[in-house]
Design a protein around this motif. Structure first.
Motif, PDB file in Angstrom:
ATOM      1  N   GLY A  63       0.812  -1.218   0.000  1.00  0.00           N
ATOM      2  CA  GLY A  63       0.000   0.000   0.000  1.00  0.00           C
ATOM      3  C   GLY A  63       0.839   1.258   0.000  1.00  0.00           C
ATOM      4  N   PHE A  64       1.916   1.261   0.801  1.00  0.00           N
ATOM      5  CA  PHE A  64       2.806   2.423   0.818  1.00  0.00           C
ATOM      6  C   PHE A  64       3.536   2.582  -0.516  1.00  0.00           C
ATOM      7  N   ALA A  65       3.850   1.463  -1.174  1.00  0.00           N
ATOM      8  CA  ALA A  65       4.610   1.521  -2.428  1.00  0.00           C
ATOM      9  C   ALA A  65       3.727   1.835  -3.629  1.00  0.00           C
ATOM     10  N   GLY A  69      -1.950   7.747  -3.366  1.00  0.00           N
ATOM     11  CA  GLY A  69      -1.556   8.647  -2.291  1.00  0.00           C
ATOM     12  C   GLY A  69      -1.050   9.953  -2.835  1.00  0.00           C
ATOM     13  N   ASN A  70       0.205  10.242  -2.562  1.00  0.00           N
ATOM     14  CA  ASN A  70       0.826  11.473  -3.036  1.00  0.00           C
ATOM     15  C   ASN A  70       2.208  11.160  -3.582  1.00  0.00           C
ATOM     16  N   ALA A  71       2.980  12.196  -3.843  1.00  0.00           N
ATOM     17  CA  ALA A  71       4.303  12.000  -4.445  1.00  0.00           C
ATOM     18  C   ALA A  71       5.292  11.346  -3.491  1.00  0.00           C
ATOM     19  N   PHE A  72       4.953  11.311  -2.205  1.00  0.00           N
ATOM     20  CA  PHE A  72       5.877  10.752  -1.223  1.00  0.00           C
ATOM     21  C   PHE A  72       5.526   9.316  -0.847  1.00  0.00           C
ATOM     22  N   ILE A  73       4.232   8.993  -0.709  1.00  0.00           N
ATOM     23  CA  ILE A  73       3.851   7.687  -0.191  1.00  0.00           C
ATOM     24  C   ILE A  73       2.443   7.326  -0.653  1.00  0.00           C
ATOM     25  N   GLY A  74       2.229   6.022  -0.873  1.00  0.00           N
ATOM     26  CA  GLY A  74       0.899   5.528  -1.184  1.00  0.00           C
ATOM     27  C   GLY A  74       0.085   5.335   0.093  1.00  0.00           C
ATOM     28  N   MET A  75      -1.215   5.410  -0.026  1.00  0.00           N
ATOM     29  CA  MET A  75      -2.063   5.370   1.172  1.00  0.00           C
ATOM     30  C   MET A  75      -3.335   4.540   0.957  1.00  0.00           C
ATOM     31  N   SER A  76      -3.237   3.457   0.197  1.00  0.00           N
ATOM     32  CA  SER A  76      -4.400   2.595  -0.009  1.00  0.00           C
ATOM     33  C   SER A  76      -3.922   1.173  -0.280  1.00  0.00           C
ATOM     34  N   PHE A 130      11.885  -1.885   8.524  1.00  0.00           N
ATOM     35  CA  PHE A 130      12.438  -1.649   7.184  1.00  0.00           C
ATOM     36  C   PHE A 130      11.416  -2.020   6.106  1.00  0.00           C
ATOM     37  N   SER A 131      10.746  -3.152   6.284  1.00  0.00           N
ATOM     38  CA  SER A 131       9.789  -3.625   5.281  1.00  0.00           C
ATOM     39  C   SER A 131       8.558  -2.740   5.212  1.00  0.00           C
ATOM     40  N   ALA A 132       8.295  -1.990   6.281  1.00  0.00           N
ATOM     41  CA  ALA A 132       7.124  -1.110   6.300  1.00  0.00           C
ATOM     42  C   ALA A 132       7.451   0.315   5.879  1.00  0.00           C
ATOM     43  N   PHE A 133       8.589   0.842   6.333  1.00  0.00           N
ATOM     44  CA  PHE A 133       8.802   2.293   6.251  1.00  0.00           C
ATOM     45  C   PHE A 133      10.011   2.747   5.436  1.00  0.00           C
ATOM     46  N   VAL A 134      10.850   1.838   4.965  1.00  0.00           N
ATOM     47  CA  VAL A 134      12.013   2.255   4.182  1.00  0.00           C
ATOM     48  C   VAL A 134      11.864   1.801   2.731  1.00  0.00           C
ATOM     49  N   TYR A 135      11.907   0.501   2.501  1.00  0.00           N
ATOM     50  CA  TYR A 135      11.840   0.013   1.122  1.00  0.00           C
ATOM     51  C   TYR A 135      10.589   0.478   0.373  1.00  0.00           C
ATOM     52  N   PRO A 136       9.383   0.374   0.958  1.00  0.00           N
ATOM     53  CA  PRO A 136       8.192   0.762   0.180  1.00  0.00           C
ATOM     54  C   PRO A 136       8.179   2.220  -0.245  1.00  0.00           C
ATOM     55  N   ILE A 137       8.751   3.095   0.562  1.00  0.00           N
ATOM     56  CA  ILE A 137       8.738   4.518   0.201  1.00  0.00           C
ATOM     57  C   ILE A 137       9.649   4.774  -0.996  1.00  0.00           C
ATOM     58  N   VAL A 138      10.848   4.173  -0.985  1.00  0.00           N
ATOM     59  CA  VAL A 138      11.736   4.322  -2.146  1.00  0.00           C
ATOM     60  C   VAL A 138      11.092   3.711  -3.388  1.00  0.00           C
ATOM     61  N   ALA A 139      10.460   2.555  -3.232  1.00  0.00           N
ATOM     62  CA  ALA A 139       9.768   1.931  -4.363  1.00  0.00           C
ATOM     63  C   ALA A 139       8.661   2.838  -4.892  1.00  0.00           C
ATOM     64  N   HIS A 140       7.942   3.496  -4.001  1.00  0.00           N
ATOM     65  CA  HIS A 140       6.878   4.412  -4.431  1.00  0.00           C
ATOM     66  C   HIS A 140       7.456   5.590  -5.212  1.00  0.00           C
ATOM     67  N   TRP A 141       8.561   6.137  -4.734  1.00  0.00           N
ATOM     68  CA  TRP A 141       9.170   7.280  -5.413  1.00  0.00           C
ATOM     69  C   TRP A 141       9.530   6.969  -6.857  1.00  0.00           C
ATOM     70  N   ILE A 142      10.027   5.743  -7.114  1.00  0.00           N
ATOM     71  CA  ILE A 142      10.588   5.418  -8.427  1.00  0.00           C
ATOM     72  C   ILE A 142       9.663   4.551  -9.264  1.00  0.00           C
ATOM     73  N   TRP A 143       9.039   3.548  -8.670  1.00  0.00           N
ATOM     74  CA  TRP A 143       8.208   2.600  -9.420  1.00  0.00           C
ATOM     75  C   TRP A 143       6.710   2.851  -9.256  1.00  0.00           C
ATOM     76  N   GLY A 146       5.450   8.221  -7.500  1.00  0.00           N
ATOM     77  CA  GLY A 146       6.252   9.155  -6.716  1.00  0.00           C
ATOM     78  C   GLY A 146       6.903  10.246  -7.534  1.00  0.00           C
ATOM     79  N   TRP A 147       7.576  11.114  -6.844  1.00  0.00           N
ATOM     80  CA  TRP A 147       8.139  12.311  -7.466  1.00  0.00           C
ATOM     81  C   TRP A 147       9.294  11.997  -8.401  1.00  0.00           C
ATOM     82  N   LEU A 148      10.073  10.954  -8.122  1.00  0.00           N
ATOM     83  CA  LEU A 148      11.162  10.602  -9.029  1.00  0.00           C
ATOM     84  C   LEU A 148      10.628   9.950 -10.303  1.00  0.00           C
TER      85      LEU A 148
END
Length: 421
Positions: A63-65, A69-76, A130-143, A146-148
């Motif tokens: 959901g976060f990835a 949501g927005n450019a930073f994080i998914g929310m569904s 890490f599995s909740a708050f680090v990897y998914p956010i980077v994945a959201h940014w790029i894949w 997200g903003w990237l």
């Protein structure tokens, strides 16, 4: 569902299993690269942390990835349960299964910085965070959305998303955990705490090499035009070039053709080509692999002199090579392949500095985020677990016995020749 869509889904499922099989490669690589007294612990923690990563990614990571949501994080799309089918493209469950394997690989890379000295409880808590708050956010940014992604970042299979993210978490861990006992002398010189089994390490690298075709070629997500074959070709060439380059640079610089360096060169070539495998010509894949193999040798020496104890060489193989792989796309991406895959040409093909700038920006932003977020979450882990590191006595005895009450090699331990107790 059309026949072509069915083939796409079957292809991605097979590739997801190949990526899962890479965990077997990590078990052999990490166990072989460390000492016998920790082998069972390393094998076991890899299995249960894959379990934790899968559950956490199912609950919130996806959901976060990839949620809206927005450019930073998914929310569904939390607690993923999409069982619907589709006439075209991947069904949700197949897509999820493929992506959760990438999340598990990133976590395993991060745990390279824990090797031979972290508490079992620290593995458990950090695996969740890490599995909740680090990897998914980077994945959201790029894949994700997200903003990237909006800027046109090109990372076909994860040099940044998976490898750099995991390596930056490993760096945070090595800094907080500090070096293993006996690694460095008072004068700053380093001792070689050699791994116990180079055959395991070599077999682990080969399994990872095979699994990488699921990683890279599988990221085509389809079988149309068999473009996955071209991606596989580039992957093979870069891995081969990395292995050969690392072997010869070690031989030239030290007078010995060091086996661990050569093995890490193959992995560095694989990591480096992961971002660009669908964007570059085969000759460029060879160059990318050669540079990966060369820089991993010097990177390993650098971290050793900096007194950063990295037993699995995660920082060099996945971090430094991940940076090079990401940036290299901004140099070598061809106009035709970039257009096919939704990107733009690199500097050497008339694309100017635009794509290169986006690639560099993504390395800085994602690397900084992964390191800072992991460092903070490791401090949380430290507070929850009453420390990150086992006691000196437990480290000397080995994590097999101190954390699990048994040896990975019971018959090889003193006093256990007859009973294995």
């Amino acid at each position: 569902m059309t026949e072509l869509a069915l083939m796409d889904n079957l292809w991605v499922m097979i590739c997801a299993v190949l990526v899962l099989f890479m965990q077997g490669g990590f078990i052999l690589l990490e166990a072989g690269s460390t000492r016998m007294k920790n082998a069972g612990h390393i094998a076991g923690k890899t299995i249960f942390t894959v379990g934790i990563a899968s559950l956490v990614y199912w609950a919130v990571g996806w959901g976060f990835a990839y949620g809206e949501g927005n450019a930073f994080i998914g929310m569904s799309d939390f607690f993923f349960g999409d069982f619907s089918t589709a006439e075209e493209g991947l069904v949700g469950s197949v897509d999820f299964f493929f992506q959760v394997m990438f999340a598990a690989i990133a976590l395993t890379i991060a745990f390279g910085g824990f090797a031979e000295r972290a508490k079992l409880s620290a593995y458990i808590v950090f695996a969740v965070l890490f599995s909740a708050f680090v990897y998914p956010i980077v994945a959201h940014w790029i894949w994700g959305d997200g903003w990237l992604a909006d800027l046109g970042k090109q990372d076909f299979a994860g040099s940044t998303v998976v490898h750099l993210t995991g390596a930056m978490a490993a760096l945070a861990a090595t800094i907080l955990l500090k070096p293993r006992l006996g690694k460095y002398n008072k004068d700053g010189s380093a001792n070689d705490l050699a791994g116990h089994n180079q055959v395991y390490t070599a077999l682990g690298v080969l399994i990872l090499w095979v699994g990488w075709f699921g990683f890279n070629a599988g990221s085509t997500l389809e079988v149309a035009d068999a473009f996955f074959g071209y991606v596989a070709l580039n992957t093979q060439l870069a891995a081969a070039a990395g292995a050969v380059a690392a072997l010869f640079i070690a031989w030239a610089m030290t007078g010995k053709s060091d086996v661990p360096t050569m093995l890490n060169g193959a992995l560095a070539g694989l990591v480096a080509i992961t971002a660009s495998c669908a964007f570059v010509a085969p000759w460029a894949a060879v160059v990318i692999g050669i540079v990966g193999g060369l820089i991993v040798f010097f990177s390993m020496k650098f971290f050793d002199k900096a007194r950063i104890d990295d037993p699995i060489f995660a920082l060099s193989v996945h971090g430094v090579a991940g940076v090079w792989g990401t940036v290299s796309t901004g140099f070598f991406a061809t106009p035709e392949l970039a257009a096919m895959n939704g990107g733009t040409a690199g500097l050497f093909y008339g694309g100017g500095l635009s794509q290169l700038g986006v690639q560099v920006l993504s390395v800085v932003a994602c690397g900084a985020f992964a390191f800072i977020a992991s460092y903070i979450l490791l401090l949380v882990t430290k507070a929850v677990c009453g420390g990150l590191r086992v006691s000196e006595e437990e480290e000397i005895v080995g994590l097999d016995l101190s954390e699990h009450g048994s040896y990975g090699y019971p018959e090889s331990m003193p006093g256990n020749e007859k009973t294995g107790a």
